[in-house]
Design a protein around this motif. Structure first.
Motif, PDB file in Angstrom:
ATOM      1  N   GLU A   9       2.277  -4.348   0.034  1.00 36.70           N
ATOM      2  CA  GLU A   9       3.275  -3.248   0.506  1.00 36.70           C
ATOM      3  C   GLU A   9       3.367  -2.126  -0.446  1.00 36.70           C
ATOM      4  O   GLU A   9       3.148  -0.911  -0.453  1.00 36.70           O
ATOM      5  CB  GLU A   9       4.522  -3.822   0.840  1.00 36.70           C
ATOM      6  N   THR A  12       0.135  -0.210  -0.491  1.00 36.45           N
ATOM      7  CA  THR A  12       0.058   0.699   0.808  1.00 36.45           C
ATOM      8  C   THR A  12       0.808   1.875   0.501  1.00 36.45           C
ATOM      9  O   THR A  12       0.448   2.992   0.756  1.00 36.45           O
ATOM     10  CB  THR A  12       0.828  -0.141   1.868  1.00 36.45           C
ATOM     11  N   CYS A  13       2.041   1.657  -0.085  1.00 34.34           N
ATOM     12  CA  CYS A  13       2.864   2.700  -0.449  1.00 34.34           C
ATOM     13  C   CYS A  13       2.238   3.651  -1.705  1.00 34.34           C
ATOM     14  O   CYS A  13       2.190   4.935  -1.433  1.00 34.34           O
ATOM     15  CB  CYS A  13       4.192   2.375  -1.178  1.00 34.34           C
ATOM     16  N   ASN A  15      -0.865   4.338  -1.817  1.00 33.59           N
ATOM     17  CA  ASN A  15      -2.015   4.884  -1.141  1.00 33.59           C
ATOM     18  C   ASN A  15      -1.544   5.985  -0.244  1.00 33.59           C
ATOM     19  O   ASN A  15      -2.073   7.196  -0.016  1.00 33.59           O
ATOM     20  CB  ASN A  15      -2.979   4.066  -0.378  1.00 33.59           C
ATOM     21  N   GLN A  16      -0.156   6.035   0.208  1.00 31.11           N
ATOM     22  CA  GLN A  16       0.482   6.774   0.925  1.00 31.11           C
ATOM     23  C   GLN A  16       1.229   7.854   0.207  1.00 31.11           C
ATOM     24  O   GLN A  16       1.891   8.538   0.799  1.00 31.11           O
ATOM     25  CB  GLN A  16       1.482   5.954   1.914  1.00 31.11           C
ATOM     26  N   LYS A  17       1.419   7.680  -0.991  1.00 27.69           N
ATOM     27  CA  LYS A  17       1.973   8.666  -2.050  1.00 27.69           C
ATOM     28  C   LYS A  17       3.505   8.513  -1.621  1.00 27.69           C
ATOM     29  O   LYS A  17       4.029   9.299  -1.847  1.00 27.69           O
ATOM     30  CB  LYS A  17       1.351   9.924  -1.999  1.00 27.69           C
ATOM     31  N   ASN A  18       3.997   7.437  -1.343  1.00 26.72           N
ATOM     32  CA  ASN A  18       5.126   7.083  -0.950  1.00 26.72           C
ATOM     33  C   ASN A  18       6.048   6.485  -2.192  1.00 26.72           C
ATOM     34  O   ASN A  18       5.918   5.131  -2.450  1.00 26.72           O
ATOM     35  CB  ASN A  18       5.349   6.064   0.211  1.00 26.72           C
ATOM     36  N   TRP A  19       6.191   7.578  -3.074  1.00 30.49           N
ATOM     37  CA  TRP A  19       6.584   6.965  -4.746  1.00 30.49           C
ATOM     38  C   TRP A  19       8.033   6.180  -4.560  1.00 30.49           C
ATOM     39  O   TRP A  19       8.243   5.218  -5.200  1.00 30.49           O
ATOM     40  CB  TRP A  19       6.646   8.043  -5.382  1.00 30.49           C
ATOM     41  N   THR A  60      -6.718   7.522  -4.898  1.00 29.85           N
ATOM     42  CA  THR A  60      -6.708   6.497  -3.582  1.00 29.85           C
ATOM     43  C   THR A  60      -7.224   5.321  -4.106  1.00 29.85           C
ATOM     44  O   THR A  60      -8.383   5.431  -4.655  1.00 29.85           O
ATOM     45  CB  THR A  60      -7.174   7.349  -2.619  1.00 29.85           C
ATOM     46  N   THR A  62      -9.287   1.790  -3.083  1.00 28.28           N
ATOM     47  CA  THR A  62      -9.927   1.333  -1.898  1.00 28.28           C
ATOM     48  C   THR A  62     -10.953  -0.140  -2.564  1.00 28.28           C
ATOM     49  O   THR A  62     -10.714  -0.298  -3.609  1.00 28.28           O
ATOM     50  CB  THR A  62     -11.197   2.209  -1.449  1.00 28.28           C
TER      51      THR A  62
END
Length: 133
Positions: A9, A12-13, A15-19, A60, A62
């Motif tokens: 998780e 995932t955050c 890579n979503q730039k959900n700091w 990102t 990978t």
């Protein structure tokens, strides 16, 4: 949530730039051990680090491979960093949006349902060569 699920998780955050999502998964006294330099302790110092990273790099991850162990407290992650060097940091080469692809790894520790340690490793001389070419 298992340590493995928590770490997945977290990335995932990333890579979503959900700091904020990333920070919410960290223990308040998280220990961040970077590839170079001194360790940072605490969410506030980690937040400062993330702001610098967001300003200077676009990344990102990978080819992620996650490995966990039986005590459900540690997770290792191997990945490839696909990045753009946007703004120079002191002591590093000039930045002019150079792309780079760099193998890296991290080791994370989990306590009481939060990430308590993040240790990252990559080949800094290789990164400098990639952004200096």
């Amino acid at each position: 949530m298992t340590a493995l699920e928590l770490v997945k998780e977290y990335y995932t955050c990333f890579n979503q730039k959900n700091w904020n999502g990333m920070l919410a998964l960290l223990d308040p006294e998280v220990r961040h051990e970077p590839n170079q330099g001194d360790a940072r302790v605490g969410v506030e110092k980690f937040t400062e680090f993330m702001k610098t990273m967001d300003t200077s790099y676009e990344e990102t991850l990978t080819d992620m491979v996650f490995l966990s162990e039986p005590t459900d407290t540690r997770v290792a992650v191997e990945f490839v960093v696909n990045g753009v060097y946007k703004k120079a940091e002191e002591g590093l080469p000039e930045a002019h949006n150079q792309p780079y692809v760099l193998p890296a790894a991290a080791f994370l520790e989990v306590k009481a349902g939060k990430i308590s340690r993040v240790t990252t490793y990559y080949n800094l001389p290789l990164w400098i060569k990639l952004v200096s070419a």
